[in-house]
Design an enzyme around this catalytic site. Structure first.
Site, short mmCIF file in Angstrom:
data_model
loop_
_atom_site.label_atom_id
_atom_site.label_comp_id
_atom_site.label_asym_id
_atom_site.label_seq_id
_atom_site.Cartn_x
_atom_site.Cartn_y
_atom_site.Cartn_z
N CYS A 102 17.45 -28.69 4.87
CA CYS A 102 17.15 -27.10 4.41
C CYS A 102 16.79 -26.57 5.94
O CYS A 102 15.82 -26.64 6.26
CB CYS A 102 16.16 -26.72 3.54
N CYS B 1 13.85 -23.68 5.62
CA CYS B 1 12.22 -24.10 5.05
C CYS B 1 12.55 -25.83 4.54
O CYS B 1 12.42 -26.48 5.24
CB CYS B 1 11.92 -23.24 3.91
N SER B 2 12.40 -25.95 3.26
CA SER B 2 12.07 -27.17 2.88
C SER B 2 12.76 -27.35 1.36
O SER B 2 12.14 -28.25 0.71
CB SER B 2 10.60 -27.62 2.93
N CYS B 3 13.80 -26.54 1.03
CA CYS B 3 14.31 -26.74 -0.21
C CYS B 3 14.63 -28.14 -0.47
O CYS B 3 15.30 -28.76 0.60
CB CYS B 3 15.58 -25.85 -0.48
FE FE Z 1 14.71 -23.59 1.90
#
Ligand code: FE
Length: 218
Positions: A119, A122-124
Site C-alpha cells: 500500500c 499507508c497500510s491497506c
Molecule cells: Fe492504504
C-alpha cells in the site's frame, strides 16, 4: 513498466477515510501509545508480553485464515476458479469477512509472474484473511521500494526468483485488497487441505515470501 522489470497497477484513486498525512500518527495510534506508556509505567503491562500478543495476531492467528483459503485453492480447482472470478464471495463462503476485506482480489503466482502487494500511501491490508499488517508493511521504505525496486525488496526477504520471472506489484487501496495465491510447492501431492495450509506463510500471501516446502522447518 518499471526499470527493473516490475509493473505496478492499478494506480487507482487512493481514497482514505483516515486523514491526509500518512506520516503522522492518527488519533487512535496516539491514544494507544499513550495508554501503553501509562500502563507500562504503572507496571500493569509488560511491553515484551504485548509484543508476544501482537506477534500472535500478526503471524499465528490472523494469517491462518488466508492460509486455509490458499490450501483450498490448491486442492479444489473449482474453488480456485471462483477465487479468481470473485474472491470476495469465495472467501466469504469460508466465513472470512469483515472490515478491510469487503473487496478482495486474488492474484495467483504462475511460472511467469510473481505478485507482490503493497500500500504505497499507508497500510491497506486484507485483515479478515491476513490479520494485522506487519510493521515493515507499514514502513516508508517498504512502501516506496516495493514499487521502485521489487526485486531488491524480494532479495532482502531472501526470495530468489527464477531468472526472467516478472514481478507484478499491486497497490492496495481503501477499496480493493489483494491476496497473493502462491504456487503450490512440489512434493505436496499427498497432502490434505490442513497439511497444505501449514505450508502457507503470511509473507507468501503478501508476495514477500514463498510457501514452505514439505519437510522444511516451520
Ligand atoms: Fe492504504
Amino acid at each position: 513498466m518499471l526499470a527493473n522489470g516490475g509493473i505496478i497497477f492499478p494506480m487507482s484513486q487512493h481514497d482514505h477515510p483516515h486523514g491526509e498525512d500518512h506520516s503522522e500518527l492518527d488519533e487512535t495510534e496516539i491514544r494507544v501509545r499513550a495508554l501503553q506508556s501509562l500502563l507500562t509505567q504503572k507496571g500493569y503491562v509488560d511491553p515484551a508480553a504485548l509484543d508476544v500478543l501482537i506477534d500472535t495476531y500478526q503471524r499465528r492467528i490472523g494469517p491462518r485464515n488466508g492460509a486455509r483459503v490458499v490450501a483450498r485453492a490448491w486442492s479444489d480447482p473449482g474453488f480456485f476458479d471462483w477465487l479468481l472470478r470473485d474472491a470476495t464471495a469465495a472467501i466469504a463462503s469460508m466465513h472470512y469477512t469483515g472490515r478491510q476485506g469487503e473487496h478482495m482480489v486474488a492474484v495467483p503466482n504462475t511460472d511467469e509472474v510473481h505478485n507482490m502487494v503493497v500500500c504505497t500511501l499507508c497500510s491497506c491490508y486484507p485483515w479478515p484473511v491476513l490479520g494485522l499488517p506487519p510493521v515493515w508493511y507499514k514502513s516508508a521504505p517498504y512502501r516506496s521500494r516495493a514499487v521502485r525496486d521489487p526485486h531488491g525488496v524480494l532479495a532482502d526477504f531472501g526470495v530468489v526468483l527464477p531468472e526472467g520471472k516478472q514481478v507484478r506489484v499491486w497497490d492496495s487501496t481503501a477499496e480493493v485488497r489483494y491476496l497473493v495465491i502462491p504456487q503450490r510447492p512440489a512434493g505436496t501431492e499427498g497432502l490434505d487441505e490442513q497439511q497444505l495450509s501449514e505450508l502457507v506463510t503470511r509473507d507468501s500471501m503478501i508476495g514477500t515470501g514463498l510457501p514452505r516446502t514439505p519437510g522444511s522447518a516451520a
